[in-house]
Design an enzyme around this catalytic site. Structure first.
Site, short mmCIF file in Angstrom:
data_model
loop_
_atom_site.label_atom_id
_atom_site.label_comp_id
_atom_site.label_asym_id
_atom_site.label_seq_id
_atom_site.Cartn_x
_atom_site.Cartn_y
_atom_site.Cartn_z
N LYS A 1 2.19 40.00 -5.32
CA LYS A 1 1.44 41.19 -4.93
C LYS A 1 2.28 42.26 -4.25
CE LYS A 1 -2.74 40.13 -6.38
NZ LYS A 1 -3.35 40.92 -7.48
N SER B 1 2.86 32.75 -9.85
CA SER B 1 2.59 34.02 -9.17
C SER B 1 2.51 33.92 -7.65
CB SER B 1 1.29 34.62 -9.71
OG SER B 1 0.25 33.69 -9.59
N GLU C 1 -8.54 46.23 -1.06
CA GLU C 1 -9.51 45.15 -1.22
C GLU C 1 -8.71 43.88 -1.40
OE1 GLU C 1 -8.39 46.84 -3.78
OE2 GLU C 1 -7.78 45.15 -5.03
#
Lengths: 396, 278
Positions: free
Chosen positions: A89, A378, A111
């Site tokens: 991220k 990830s 969010e």
């Protein structure tokens, strides 16, 4: 095949389905991105932070024991779990906050579902000294407590969202409501490849560093291109990040793994492409889990980061064109994948990434030993220990 | 309330245009109450519409409930949740309008989000909305860039597609919206979601004046307006005023259908006095 077109459409998907109040804001963002993405200084700064702060390039690791155990294709893991903050991220939040600074925005909102994007946003906001507020469903706050605490430590305000299903979709509604209210001074860092144009393109571009590195690394290590790429898909940012730089390599197959929850037959899943239909939500047209009247359904996944009723519009398009296949993995299979990777390689994966592992467990044995799979790992699994300990009936 | 003949010929100006022309010639302004269709249930909504009309409403804005109302504050969110629990659907809303039309010719504007309309089918929606007697449609999350298909479907049956302008709209957005909009322009009084506010923005007159430089359409102002005094203030420059959450709060907080109708009636009469003072 390349998208989006100038109005942000990927085929019939994408676009800008937002309130008029936000139109000038997304147009401003689009212009700013167009200007800065070719700017030498911006590119150098982005490169600097990705390298020195995030720890890029992340390794492409040959998972030898996992490969042996499965007895088929060679498996490589793209180690995004080793990024600062523990997931991919941050590749995107660094890019977006550099834009926010150049656009003179003083306040950052985001969010979050699993909390990984919230943590990555709070992290870069702390690094640049910007005010940060993160919206998170109250249900997710409950199941991802460590990340809530991390965001708070980083100085972010974490606002619980108690409407609807109290998960990622509702957090996104609330972030959009905040943005429409504070549009003049606030930059909304969207964490996935969804939302109104230019977000799906912007986030994809910032995440494409994953695939660009992996493409160079695999060729350096093996002298060839991979045969199959596997990544989990909620909104789809890590998947598009890995897939995008390979889209023109016709021999490279790609599978996006959606959250099958308790199975696609009932309502307890979050597989928007495998189990949904096209519609409009959160600023873009895409596959949605909705009833026949167009009301959005509540979703379920054991992993908070995949628990979302939509998917990025580029994925919807890649599905329709057949370039990428989308498959669903159930909660149970994901948990088994989690265990397998942990025990064979000593790597504890996030539950999101465990879906990709689980798919590899299914397909690698059927492939030739000369073939190569790259799995996008990830994120790391520390945030999921509470959920997993409950599932494995282990007292923490 | 006389029984109404079959309505809206596509060649004639619609009810909205006719109404604004009539109000303009009399130097009056439009009071536009908003309620959610199906909250607390469709039968009550029908009676509420009649009450609103009797109490001085000029146009009714009827919300089509949606599970994810991103542009709405807590009041309308909760109202939509109640309506959805009672089974409100776009088809049900159209049926309600058809029923209302048996006794009333008040202009009705449907206010909603795109996904339920898309799921219903754009052409089917336009056709059935026309048959039911709907006069205008406003879709909050459908800017002009994405509106061509719905616009074409509604044009074909003579229903106005109403667009928003907002405090963030610059001249190019205003021109763009003015080119595609019809019926009236809905000016959002603030940057934010729907819901009652204590204070009114003092910039509303300048917003309306600016909008008028870009459009000849009537300008209604909404979002955050909740008292007769605020309605009066807005109508000093605007052609109409929308009041929503303040009415929905009364519906939500009053027990018993009769009392709901009488309290809403009283409040809307006061709003009307405010609008007429301007």
């Amino acid at each position: 095949m390349r998208g989006p077109d100038k109005n942000g459409h990927f085929g019939i998907y994408g676009g800008r389905y937002i309130s008029e109040t936000l139109m000038p804001a997304v147009i401003e963002l689009e212009k700013a991105y167009k200007k800065w993405k070719v700017d030498k200084e911006f590119k150098e700064e982005l490169k600097f932070y990705l390298q020195e702060y995030t720890g890029r390039p992340t390794p492409l690791y040959y998972a030898e024991r996992l490969t042996k155990k499965l007895g088929g294709a060679k498996i490589y893991l793209k180690r995004e779990d080793l990024c600062h903050t523990g997931a991919h991220k941050i590749n995107n939040t660094i890019g977006q906050i550099l834009l926010a600074r150049r656009m003179g925005k003083k306040r950052i909102i985001a969010e979050t579902g699993a909390g990984q994007h919230g943590v990555a946003t709070a992290t870069v906001a702390a690094m640049f000294g910007l005010e940060c507020e993160v919206f998170m469903g109250s249900e997710d706050i409950e199941r991802q407590k460590p990340n809530v605490f991390r965001m708070k430590l980083l100085g972010a305000k974490v606002t619980p969202v108690t409407s609807g299903s109290r998960t990622l979709k509702d957090a996104m509604n609330e972030a959009l409501r905040d943005w429409v209210t504070n549009v003049y001074n606030t930059f909304y860092i969207i964490g996935t490849v969804a939302g109104p144009h230019p977000y799906p393109m912007l986030v994809r571009d910032f995440q494409s560093v994953i695939g660009k590195e992996a493409r160079a690394q695999i060729q350096k290590q093996t002298g060839q291109l991979p045969d199959l790429l596997i990544a989990c898909v909620g909104g789809g940012s890590n998947a598009i990040g890995l897939f995008h730089p390979f889209l023109n390599d016709d021999t490279v197959k790609m599978v996006g793994v959606e959250a099958g929850g308790h199975g696609l037959k009932g309502h307890f899943h979050a597989a928007s492409i495998s189990g949904g239909t096209p519609g409009v939500l959160h600023g873009n047209k895409t596959y949605l889990l909705q009833d026949r009247l167009g009301q959005i359904k509540e979703t379920h996944s054991i992993s908070a980061g995949l628990d979302y009723p939509g998917v990025g519009p580029e994925h919807a398009w890649l599905h329709d064109t057949g370039r990428v296949k989308y498959k669903a993995i159930t909660d149970k299979e994901a948990l088994a994948g989690f265990k397998t990777l942990t025990l064979t390689e000593g790597i504890i994966p996030a539950l999101e990434s465990s879906h990709a592992i689980a798919y590899a467990v299914k397909c690698a044995p059927k492939m030739k030993k000369s073939e190569i799979i790259i799995i996008n790992l990830s994120g790391r699994g520390d945030k999921d220990l509470e959920t997993v300990s409950k599932e494995f009936k282990f007292k923490l | 309330m006389a029984k109404v003949e079959k309505s809206t010929n596509t060649k004639k100006p619609g009810r909205l245009t006719t109404l604004f022309n009539r109000l303009k010639s009399r130097k009056r302004h439009a009071l536009i109450p908003f309620i959610s269709a199906g909250d607390p249930d469709m039968a009550t909504t029908k009676e509420l519409i009649y009450t609103l009309e009797k109490s001085g409403a000029d146009i009714i804005e009827l919300g089509i409930p949606f599970s994810d109302p991103m542009a709405d504050g807590p009041t309308i969110q909760a109202s939509y949740e109640r309506a959805l629990k009672k089974g409100a659907t776009p088809g049900g809303v159209l049926k309600l309008v058809r029923n209302v039309r048996r006794h009333s010719e008040i202009p009705i504007v449907l206010f909603g989000y795109y996904n339920p309309i898309l799921a219903y089918g754009l052409e089917r929606f336009a056709k059935n909305a026309h048959a039911s007697g709907v006069d205008g449609v406003l879709v909050v999350d459908l800017p002009p860039e994405e509106a061509a298909d719905l616009k074409a479907a509604l044009n074909a049956v003579g229903i106005d597609l109403i667009f928003l302008l907002t405090p963030t709209s610059d001249s190019s957005r205003m021109d763009r919206v003015a080119r595609v909009g019809s019926g009236f322009i809905y000016f959002v009084s603030l940057t934010g979601v729907t819901g009652a506010r204590v204070k009114l923005s003092n910039k509303i007159p300048s917003y309306v004046t600016k909008a008028r430089r870009h459009t000849g359409l009537p300008v209604g102002v909404g979002f955050g307006i909740s008292t007769p005094a605020q309605a009066a203030e807005v109508c000093k420059t605007a052609d109409g005023v929308v009041v929503g959450s303040a009415i929905i709060n009364i519906i939500a907080n009053t027990r018993g259908k009769k009392r709901v109708l009488s309290e809403v009636g009283k409040f809307v009469s006061k709003l009307k006095e405010g609008v007429d003072r301007a």
